[in-house]
Scaffold this motif. Structure first.
Motif, PDB file in Angstrom:
ATOM      1  N   ILE A   9       1.383   0.645  12.116  1.00  0.00           N
ATOM      2  CA  ILE A   9       1.510   0.513  10.659  1.00  0.00           C
ATOM      3  C   ILE A   9       2.960   0.213  10.287  1.00  0.00           C
ATOM      4  CG2 ILE A   9       1.126   1.612   8.420  1.00  0.00           C
ATOM      5  CD1 ILE A   9      -0.947   3.421   9.814  1.00  0.00           C
ATOM      6  N   THR A  10       3.847   1.175  10.523  1.00  0.00           N
ATOM      7  CA  THR A  10       5.276   0.972  10.282  1.00  0.00           C
ATOM      8  C   THR A  10       6.056   2.084  10.970  1.00  0.00           C
ATOM      9  OG1 THR A  10       7.037   0.891   8.612  1.00  0.00           O
ATOM     10  CG2 THR A  10       5.118   2.227   8.089  1.00  0.00           C
ATOM     11  N   PRO A  11       7.246   1.768  11.525  1.00  0.00           N
ATOM     12  CA  PRO A  11       8.098   2.818  12.068  1.00  0.00           C
ATOM     13  C   PRO A  11       8.952   3.500  11.005  1.00  0.00           C
ATOM     14  CG  PRO A  11       9.088   0.677  12.473  1.00  0.00           C
ATOM     15  CD  PRO A  11       7.756   0.423  11.810  1.00  0.00           C
ATOM     16  N   ALA A  12       8.971   2.956   9.802  1.00  0.00           N
ATOM     17  CA  ALA A  12       9.903   3.444   8.782  1.00  0.00           C
ATOM     18  C   ALA A  12       9.573   4.857   8.312  1.00  0.00           C
ATOM     19  CB  ALA A  12       9.924   2.488   7.589  1.00  0.00           C
TER      20      ALA A  12
ATOM     21  N   LEU B 174       0.822  -1.197   0.000  1.00  0.00           N
ATOM     22  CA  LEU B 174       0.000   0.000   0.000  1.00  0.00           C
ATOM     23  C   LEU B 174       0.866   1.259   0.000  1.00  0.00           C
ATOM     24  CD1 LEU B 174      -2.677   1.506   0.238  1.00  0.00           C
ATOM     25  CD2 LEU B 174      -2.593   1.121   2.717  1.00  0.00           C
ATOM     26  N   ILE B 175       1.857   1.297   0.867  1.00  0.00           N
ATOM     27  CA  ILE B 175       2.724   2.475   0.951  1.00  0.00           C
ATOM     28  C   ILE B 175       3.485   2.678  -0.353  1.00  0.00           C
ATOM     29  CG2 ILE B 175       4.752   3.422   2.120  1.00  0.00           C
ATOM     30  CD1 ILE B 175       3.691   1.986   4.673  1.00  0.00           C
TER      31      ILE B 175
ATOM     32  N   ALA C  15      -1.538  12.229   3.789  1.00  0.00           N
ATOM     33  CA  ALA C  15      -2.905  12.599   3.432  1.00  0.00           C
ATOM     34  C   ALA C  15      -3.633  11.453   2.745  1.00  0.00           C
ATOM     35  CB  ALA C  15      -2.894  13.836   2.537  1.00  0.00           C
ATOM     36  N   LYS C  16      -2.900  10.630   2.000  1.00  0.00           N
ATOM     37  CA  LYS C  16      -3.503   9.488   1.319  1.00  0.00           C
ATOM     38  C   LYS C  16      -3.576   8.253   2.226  1.00  0.00           C
ATOM     39  CE  LYS C  16      -1.857  10.809  -3.332  1.00  0.00           C
ATOM     40  NZ  LYS C  16      -3.128  10.676  -4.081  1.00  0.00           N
ATOM     41  N   LEU C  17      -2.483   7.985   2.945  1.00  0.00           N
ATOM     42  CA  LEU C  17      -2.377   6.743   3.710  1.00  0.00           C
ATOM     43  C   LEU C  17      -3.361   6.691   4.877  1.00  0.00           C
ATOM     44  CD1 LEU C  17      -0.886   4.092   4.450  1.00  0.00           C
ATOM     45  CD2 LEU C  17       0.746   5.499   5.729  1.00  0.00           C
ATOM     46  N   LEU C  18      -3.443   7.764   5.652  1.00  0.00           N
ATOM     47  CA  LEU C  18      -4.187   7.728   6.907  1.00  0.00           C
ATOM     48  C   LEU C  18      -5.686   7.545   6.733  1.00  0.00           C
ATOM     49  CD1 LEU C  18      -2.247  10.509   8.847  1.00  0.00           C
ATOM     50  CD2 LEU C  18      -1.995   8.025   9.066  1.00  0.00           C
TER      51      LEU C  18
ATOM     52  N   HIS D  87      -6.901   5.813   3.868  1.00  0.00           N
ATOM     53  CA  HIS D  87      -7.094   4.823   2.808  1.00  0.00           C
ATOM     54  C   HIS D  87      -8.047   3.723   3.280  1.00  0.00           C
ATOM     55  CE1 HIS D  87      -6.205   1.830  -0.290  1.00  0.00           C
ATOM     56  NE2 HIS D  87      -5.698   2.832  -0.999  1.00  0.00           N
ATOM     57  N   SER D  88      -8.898   3.278   2.391  1.00  0.00           N
ATOM     58  CA  SER D  88      -9.926   2.297   2.765  1.00  0.00           C
ATOM     59  C   SER D  88      -9.346   0.947   3.169  1.00  0.00           C
ATOM     60  CB  SER D  88     -10.905   2.106   1.603  1.00  0.00           C
ATOM     61  OG  SER D  88     -10.224   1.651   0.435  1.00  0.00           O
ATOM     62  N   ASP D  89      -8.132   0.621   2.694  1.00  0.00           N
ATOM     63  CA  ASP D  89      -7.511  -0.659   3.050  1.00  0.00           C
ATOM     64  C   ASP D  89      -6.851  -0.641   4.428  1.00  0.00           C
ATOM     65  OD1 ASP D  89      -8.194  -1.968   0.728  1.00  0.00           O
ATOM     66  OD2 ASP D  89      -6.357  -1.412  -0.321  1.00  0.00           O
ATOM     67  N   LEU D  90      -6.603   0.559   4.973  1.00  0.00           N
ATOM     68  CA  LEU D  90      -5.788   0.654   6.178  1.00  0.00           C
ATOM     69  C   LEU D  90      -6.400  -0.030   7.404  1.00  0.00           C
ATOM     70  CD1 LEU D  90      -3.064   1.733   7.100  1.00  0.00           C
ATOM     71  CD2 LEU D  90      -4.195   3.852   7.776  1.00  0.00           C
TER      72      LEU D  90
END
Length: 477
Positions: free
Chosen positions: A320-323, A131-132, A359-362, A364-367
């Motif tokens: 989600i991820t620390p990266a 996703l990312i 803005a997109k990730l937070l 997103h419907s898959d999250l």
């Protein structure tokens, strides 16, 4: 450049590339397929033929073919050779294979007996990387904030709106985009809050007697004095807190009521209300660290109980991820400008591509499904630890990615950590969370490392169990 047919080529050049040759060659074959130079159905040269053409061993080519075949990029037909596979339907985003070898190396007997780093949580990869990666590609193609300007508060508005939606929870109270400063992870959020709050030559920061070391390190960097307050199995002891604020001129309390780090304590609501009332009476600020719980808070946060003095810090590192180093700091309504200034004076804000990604990730419907799957995997690891170490004094929760272990008689924390490391397991002693002059308990904290297989993690727990069941004998002289 290697010619497969008159039209099909693989461009490969090893030159001074420091990567292993099989990695370079695999990337070249993959690139040729993606660029249409190797079309579906194209027969690749036999292993020895390609090895001779590019100047590597047959084993290197065989390894590349095997890896790409297992991935479905190539297909092998017995007696006919290896061909470029027809593209199949895209896999669901959640079906990314878990990385089994991250931070794991063979230890002693090999097999599932791995050296495992349990110092900090390592989340499973359940599809969030796909996703990312896709969202990064979208941002790269058309970055809404552009690539030629400094980040400014206004340009982060879409990301702050997404963050407000991501953080919404009745137990947190209303969250408006203007309440939020986007940060480079939770530790940066702590730094911004302390910079916005602390005043005077030697401000005093109050910490729990066992606390996340990042609080202490940041307070020290800001030339603050450290005071501590006693905790028990439910967190801060209210009477001790009241005495602490009377003894010294405390400006801010740093605390983690939902997941006390490192003990896993969860503060009940009545105690939270008492702590909030004492803080209000003493007129001190509260920094509430919410970086470790993998689910939304189910009890009122300090931000809900004392919104006029609570600074709330969170991040995506444990969910989600620390990266990405993406976090959030929320200010009391009357102190928004102070937090905004701290963020801008530190770094101007997030890099514009990062705020565009947020803005997109937070939202997103898959999250939500990805986060649920991540929690489920972590829960399985924690439950393995609880089962293997049953009978010992273990503090754990299914929604927290670390475990607190009080050691049996005969073990000191530092000695146990050394013995664990000799057995291939890295863990943290309680003294890492205590004040330098404090008497830390004989306890350790270890985190879930879901970057290794569940079997390898269980093997590590069995080795810890063996140490716990066989404390050292004899007296040191």
């Amino acid at each position: 450049m290697v010619t497969i047919t008159d039209e099909n080529v693989i461009e490969v050049e090893f030159g001074s590339d420091p990567r292993p040759k099989y990695v370079v060659l695999e990337g070249a074959v993959r690139a040729a397929i993606e660029r249409g130079r190797l079309t579906p159905g194209t027969r690749l040269p036999p292993v020895r033929d390609l090895a001779w053409r590019v100047g590597v061993t047959p084993g290197t080519v065989a390894r590349v073919y095997r890896s790409l075949t297992e991935e479905g990029v190539l297909e092998a037909a017995v007696g006919r050779g290896t061909f470029v596979a027809e593209p199949g339907p895209p896999a669901p985003i959640y079906q990314e294979f878990q990385a089994l070898a991250v931070d794991a190396t063979p230890h002693k007997t090999g097999g599932d007996n791995y050296a495992v780093n349990l110092l900090s949580p390592h989340l499973p990869s359940v599809g969030q990387t796909y996703l990312i990666r896709d969202l990064l590609a979208e941002v790269a193609q058309d970055p809404p904030s552009g690539l030629m300007h400094y980040p400014v508060h206004a340009s982060e508005r879409p990301a702050r709106e997404a963050a407000a939606a991501f953080l919404q929870n009745p137990m947190l109270g209303p969250v408006e985009p203007d309440d939020i400063a986007l940060t480079h992870g939770g530790q940066h959020g702590i730094a911004l809050v302390l910079q916005a709050v602390l005043r005077g030559r030697r401000p005093v920061v109050l910490l729990e007697e066992l606390a996340y070391p990042g609080f202490r390190r940041m307070a020290e960097m800001l030339r603050a004095e450290i005071a501590t307050v006693a905790i028990d199995e439910q967190g801060i002891v209210p009477e001790a807190f009241e005495q602490a604020v009377r003894r010294s001129d405390v400006q801010i309390l740093c605390t983690s009521p939902d997941v006390q780090n490192p003990t896993c304590a969860h503060m009940p609501e009545d105690r939270r209300r008492r702590i909030a009332a004492i803080a209000r009476e003493a007129d001190i600020q509260i920094l509430e660290d919410d970086c470790y719980m993998m689910e939304k808070a189910k009890l009122p946060t300090y931000r809900l109980l004392a919104p006029e003095r609570t600074w709330h810090v969170s991040s995506i590192a444990k969910t989600i991820t620390p990266a990405l180093r993406l976090g959030f700091a929320l200010a009391p309504p009357e102190r928004r400008l102070a937090l905004q200034r701290a963020a801008e004076y530190n770094s101007f804000g997030l890099a514009t591509p990062m705020s565009d990604l947020a803005a997109k990730l937070l939202v997103h419907s898959d999250l939500p499904a990805l986060m649920e799957e991540t929690r489920d995997v972590v829960r399985r690891y924690v439950e393995v630890a609880a089962r293997v170490l049953e009978g010992h004094d273990l503090k754990w929760r299914p929604d927290v990615s670390f475990v607190w272990l009080n050691l049996p008689s005969g073990w000191r924390a530092s000695a146990f950590c050394r013995a664990a490391e000799a057995a291939g397991i890295k863990i943290r002693a309680a003294e890492e969370y205590a004040d330098r002059d404090a008497n830390a308990p004989h306890a350790v904290r270890f985190a879930v490392n879901a970057g290794v297989s569940l079997a390898s993690f269980e093997a590590a727990m069995i080795r810890l169990r063996d140490l716990l069941d066989h404390p050292p004998e004899g007296l040191g002289v």
